[in-house]
Design an enzyme around this catalytic site. Sequence first.
Site, PDB file in Angstrom:
ATOM      1  N   CYS A  91      39.343  38.950  38.754  1.00 48.55           N
ATOM      2  CA  CYS A  91      40.065  37.849  39.726  1.00 48.55           C
ATOM      3  C   CYS A  91      39.639  36.540  39.795  1.00 48.55           C
ATOM      4  O   CYS A  91      40.709  35.466  40.137  1.00 48.55           O
ATOM      5  CB  CYS A  91      39.834  38.621  41.190  1.00 48.55           C
ATOM      6  SG  CYS A  91      38.300  38.850  41.881  1.00 48.55           S
ATOM      7  N   HIS A 107      37.200  39.503  46.011  1.00 51.57           N
ATOM      8  CA  HIS A 107      38.400  39.212  45.611  1.00 51.57           C
ATOM      9  C   HIS A 107      38.710  37.531  45.593  1.00 51.57           C
ATOM     10  O   HIS A 107      38.406  37.155  46.932  1.00 51.57           O
ATOM     11  CB  HIS A 107      39.786  39.947  46.150  1.00 51.57           C
ATOM     12  CG  HIS A 107      41.065  39.486  45.393  1.00 51.57           C
ATOM     13  ND1 HIS A 107      41.369  39.755  44.325  1.00 51.57           N
ATOM     14  CD2 HIS A 107      41.976  39.036  46.383  1.00 51.57           C
ATOM     15  CE1 HIS A 107      42.513  39.301  44.092  1.00 51.57           C
ATOM     16  NE2 HIS A 107      42.995  38.988  45.347  1.00 51.57           N
ATOM     17  N   ASN A 114      48.573  34.741  43.935  1.00 54.73           N
ATOM     18  CA  ASN A 114      47.591  36.126  44.095  1.00 54.73           C
ATOM     19  C   ASN A 114      47.872  36.876  42.872  1.00 54.73           C
ATOM     20  O   ASN A 114      48.985  37.196  42.800  1.00 54.73           O
ATOM     21  CB  ASN A 114      47.703  36.670  45.372  1.00 54.73           C
ATOM     22  CG  ASN A 114      46.509  37.712  45.733  1.00 54.73           C
ATOM     23  OD1 ASN A 114      45.928  37.905  44.785  1.00 54.73           O
ATOM     24  ND2 ASN A 114      46.367  38.124  46.961  1.00 54.73           N
TER      25      ASN A 114
END
Length: 347
Positions: free
Chosen positions: A14, A119, A134
């Site tokens: 991520c 994250h 995202n």
Amino acid sequence: MDSIFHEKQEGSLCAQHCLNNLLQGEYFTPVDLSSIAHQLDEEERMRMAEGGMASEEYRTFLQQPSGNMDDSGFFSIQVISNALRVWGLELILFNSREYQSLMINPINEKAFICNYKEHWFTIRKLGQQWFNLNSLLTGPELISDTYLALFLAQLQQEGYSIFVIRGNLPECEAEQILGIMRVQQQQRPRLIGEEEAQTSSGRSVALGQSEMAFGVEDEVVDEDEELKRALALSRQDIDVEDEEADLRRAIQLSMQGAVMSNKSSECGVGNVKSGSQAAGSAAREQREGQNETLTAEELRKRRQAYFDRQQQQTQTNIPQPKDTQPTGSSGSVNAGSEGDQQPKPSQ
């Protein structure tokens, strides 16, 4: 929307997706970020060695795993900060006193990086509109100016750390296109996990409907078989009823013939025969009009009751002699001319 660069989640990379979505291009790879993490680890080791390589703190530091990366693909905020420094970009903590004292409206910023546990994701302004980039989403999510401040406040309540990006971001195609036109999003993207779950749920529903259809077919087959069995049993009951009806009518007619035989034996025999034929005809007519189903036990009870009633009726209908000769008399019963009378026709 198609001009916006958006990397979707792969593994635990991520941090890589966050940086590339921010810069709008494939600028960093896991190898690049790993090199930055190793460089940070080496700098930390050298600082710890200044206190003495024989010290307990230094030996403990060497035994600990890296705090800047792990095997899953996670990278620390130090790695991200050093990666952005290459592009002349700086990170400032959103809820720090330094930033809050500036009283800057969030819509006047260029981008934000958000982190919760392991994250990372980016919120960036392209043209005059804000987008949630995202990597866990199926695509970019449009955010209105009025919702931006509420969205950031919601993230803070959920425990996210938010960093403001300061500096000039590299030019990109989406910035040029969205600078001259605004987009409208008809349907918001979903989380990747929700999309897969919905697909799996759709397959489960389809499978369930298919199984239900087979179940309905099996149920229809079972109902047909039960109906066939019920019809077969009904036919058996009708046959039993027919036999019982024939027997009942034959007994009734035979009793009538027995009564008449006291008057004329020859006519009685003929009447029994004609009564038997009439019984067969009446039984057939009764079979055709039969609508009520009786069990064999009920038929036997009714036949026995009928037989008892016929016995009583027969005893009451037998003619008694008018005169009886005394004992020892040579005379006999004088039937008179009654013996010459013809028997009544059988009913």
